[in-house]
Design a protein around this motif. Structure first.
Motif, PDB file in Angstrom:
ATOM      1  N   SER A 213      11.190   5.715   3.733  1.00 11.76           N
ATOM      2  CA  SER A 213      11.950   6.886   4.359  1.00 11.76           C
ATOM      3  C   SER A 213      12.764   6.305   5.560  1.00 11.76           C
ATOM      4  O   SER A 213      13.969   6.830   5.836  1.00 11.76           O
ATOM      5  CB  SER A 213      10.730   7.743   5.040  1.00 11.76           C
ATOM      6  OG  SER A 213      10.236   6.939   6.082  1.00 11.76           O
ATOM      7  N   VAL A 214      12.364   5.048   6.125  1.00 17.42           N
ATOM      8  CA  VAL A 214      13.268   4.417   7.020  1.00 17.42           C
ATOM      9  C   VAL A 214      14.396   3.974   6.373  1.00 17.42           C
ATOM     10  O   VAL A 214      15.880   4.055   6.907  1.00 17.42           O
ATOM     11  CB  VAL A 214      12.591   3.276   7.538  1.00 17.42           C
ATOM     12  CG1 VAL A 214      13.419   2.317   8.441  1.00 17.42           C
ATOM     13  CG2 VAL A 214      11.318   3.782   8.579  1.00 17.42           C
ATOM     14  N   ILE A 215      14.343   3.172   5.025  1.00 13.19           N
ATOM     15  CA  ILE A 215      15.676   2.928   4.494  1.00 13.19           C
ATOM     16  C   ILE A 215      16.574   3.972   3.803  1.00 13.19           C
ATOM     17  O   ILE A 215      17.714   4.029   4.160  1.00 13.19           O
ATOM     18  CB  ILE A 215      15.225   2.121   3.271  1.00 13.19           C
ATOM     19  CG1 ILE A 215      14.610   0.659   3.694  1.00 13.19           C
ATOM     20  CG2 ILE A 215      16.399   2.016   2.274  1.00 13.19           C
ATOM     21  CD1 ILE A 215      13.985   0.030   2.626  1.00 13.19           C
ATOM     22  N   GLU A 216      15.890   5.148   3.602  1.00 16.11           N
ATOM     23  CA  GLU A 216      16.870   6.401   2.996  1.00 16.11           C
ATOM     24  C   GLU A 216      17.413   6.858   4.450  1.00 16.11           C
ATOM     25  O   GLU A 216      18.619   7.297   4.413  1.00 16.11           O
ATOM     26  CB  GLU A 216      15.808   7.376   2.495  1.00 16.11           C
ATOM     27  CG  GLU A 216      15.589   7.062   1.266  1.00 16.11           C
ATOM     28  CD  GLU A 216      14.608   8.083   0.738  1.00 16.11           C
ATOM     29  OE1 GLU A 216      14.130   9.058   1.306  1.00 16.11           O
ATOM     30  OE2 GLU A 216      14.173   7.881  -0.877  1.00 16.11           O
ATOM     31  N   ARG A 217      16.893   7.062   5.395  1.00 15.19           N
ATOM     32  CA  ARG A 217      17.358   7.465   6.821  1.00 15.19           C
ATOM     33  C   ARG A 217      18.392   6.529   7.126  1.00 15.19           C
ATOM     34  O   ARG A 217      19.505   7.033   7.608  1.00 15.19           O
ATOM     35  CB  ARG A 217      16.489   7.467   7.612  1.00 15.19           C
ATOM     36  CG  ARG A 217      16.648   8.507   9.124  1.00 15.19           C
ATOM     37  CD  ARG A 217      15.755   8.867   9.910  1.00 15.19           C
ATOM     38  NE  ARG A 217      14.230   8.792   9.256  1.00 15.19           N
ATOM     39  CZ  ARG A 217      13.211   8.509   9.953  1.00 15.19           C
ATOM     40  NH1 ARG A 217      13.332   8.206  11.310  1.00 15.19           N
ATOM     41  NH2 ARG A 217      11.848   8.370   9.433  1.00 15.19           N
TER      42      ARG A 217
ATOM     43  N   SER B  50       0.875  -1.084   0.052  1.00 13.75           N
ATOM     44  CA  SER B  50       0.028  -0.025   0.080  1.00 13.75           C
ATOM     45  C   SER B  50       0.852   1.269  -0.171  1.00 13.75           C
ATOM     46  O   SER B  50       1.996   1.150   0.420  1.00 13.75           O
ATOM     47  CB  SER B  50      -1.099   0.028   1.260  1.00 13.75           C
ATOM     48  OG  SER B  50      -0.132   0.162   2.448  1.00 13.75           O
ATOM     49  N   GLY B  51       0.317   2.325  -0.276  1.00 16.53           N
ATOM     50  CA  GLY B  51       1.147   3.630  -0.680  1.00 16.53           C
ATOM     51  C   GLY B  51       1.754   4.311   0.756  1.00 16.53           C
ATOM     52  O   GLY B  51       2.839   4.323   0.720  1.00 16.53           O
ATOM     53  N   PRO B  52       0.937   4.280   1.614  1.00 17.17           N
ATOM     54  CA  PRO B  52       1.599   4.751   2.871  1.00 17.17           C
ATOM     55  C   PRO B  52       2.702   4.020   3.622  1.00 17.17           C
ATOM     56  O   PRO B  52       3.531   4.397   4.111  1.00 17.17           O
ATOM     57  CB  PRO B  52       0.346   4.876   4.004  1.00 17.17           C
ATOM     58  CG  PRO B  52      -1.106   4.824   3.187  1.00 17.17           C
ATOM     59  CD  PRO B  52      -0.435   4.177   1.820  1.00 17.17           C
ATOM     60  N   VAL B  53       2.436   2.725   3.401  1.00 14.10           N
ATOM     61  CA  VAL B  53       3.538   1.756   4.008  1.00 14.10           C
ATOM     62  C   VAL B  53       4.618   1.633   3.215  1.00 14.10           C
ATOM     63  O   VAL B  53       5.871   1.896   3.661  1.00 14.10           O
ATOM     64  CB  VAL B  53       2.934   0.304   4.241  1.00 14.10           C
ATOM     65  CG1 VAL B  53       4.100  -0.670   4.632  1.00 14.10           C
ATOM     66  CG2 VAL B  53       1.642   0.517   5.155  1.00 14.10           C
TER      67      VAL B  53
ATOM     68  N   ALA C  10       5.766   4.472   1.359  1.00 16.59           N
ATOM     69  CA  ALA C  10       6.466   5.517   1.652  1.00 16.59           C
ATOM     70  C   ALA C  10       7.352   5.340   3.380  1.00 16.59           C
ATOM     71  O   ALA C  10       8.308   6.081   3.273  1.00 16.59           O
ATOM     72  CB  ALA C  10       5.444   6.569   1.829  1.00 16.59           C
ATOM     73  N   LEU C  11       6.580   4.981   4.037  1.00 10.21           N
ATOM     74  CA  LEU C  11       7.227   4.803   5.400  1.00 10.21           C
ATOM     75  C   LEU C  11       8.439   3.888   5.191  1.00 10.21           C
ATOM     76  O   LEU C  11       9.375   4.333   5.746  1.00 10.21           O
ATOM     77  CB  LEU C  11       6.102   4.312   6.272  1.00 10.21           C
ATOM     78  CG  LEU C  11       6.727   4.107   7.897  1.00 10.21           C
ATOM     79  CD1 LEU C  11       6.991   5.220   8.390  1.00 10.21           C
ATOM     80  CD2 LEU C  11       5.764   3.191   8.662  1.00 10.21           C
TER      81      LEU C  11
END
Length: 68
Positions: free
Chosen positions: A58-62, A49-52, A54-55
């Protein structure tokens, strides 16, 4: 003492009445496999799903941008 022996024999006979459960393991495996597939499908829907997404992104990028 005699009464105790009668009760033990009665209880042993009662336990063996339902002991013949041939074929139950196959049915249990089938139900377990079906439940595992249903859970996997539900988790796949949630993760894609879209929100998951995106989350997770962002966790992987961080995590990749952590200074050493």
């Amino acid at each position: 003492m005699v009464r105790r022996g009668i009760v033990r024999r009665w209880w042993a006979r009662l336990r063996t009445i339902g002991a013949d459960d041939r074929g139950m393991t196959t049915a249990e495996y089938a139900v377990g496999t079906l439940a595992a597939c249903a859970l996997a499908a539900a988790l796949y829907k949630v993760v894609t799903s879209g929100p998951v997404q995106a989350l997770l992104r962002s966790v992987i990028e961080r995590a990749l941008n952590v200074p050493f």
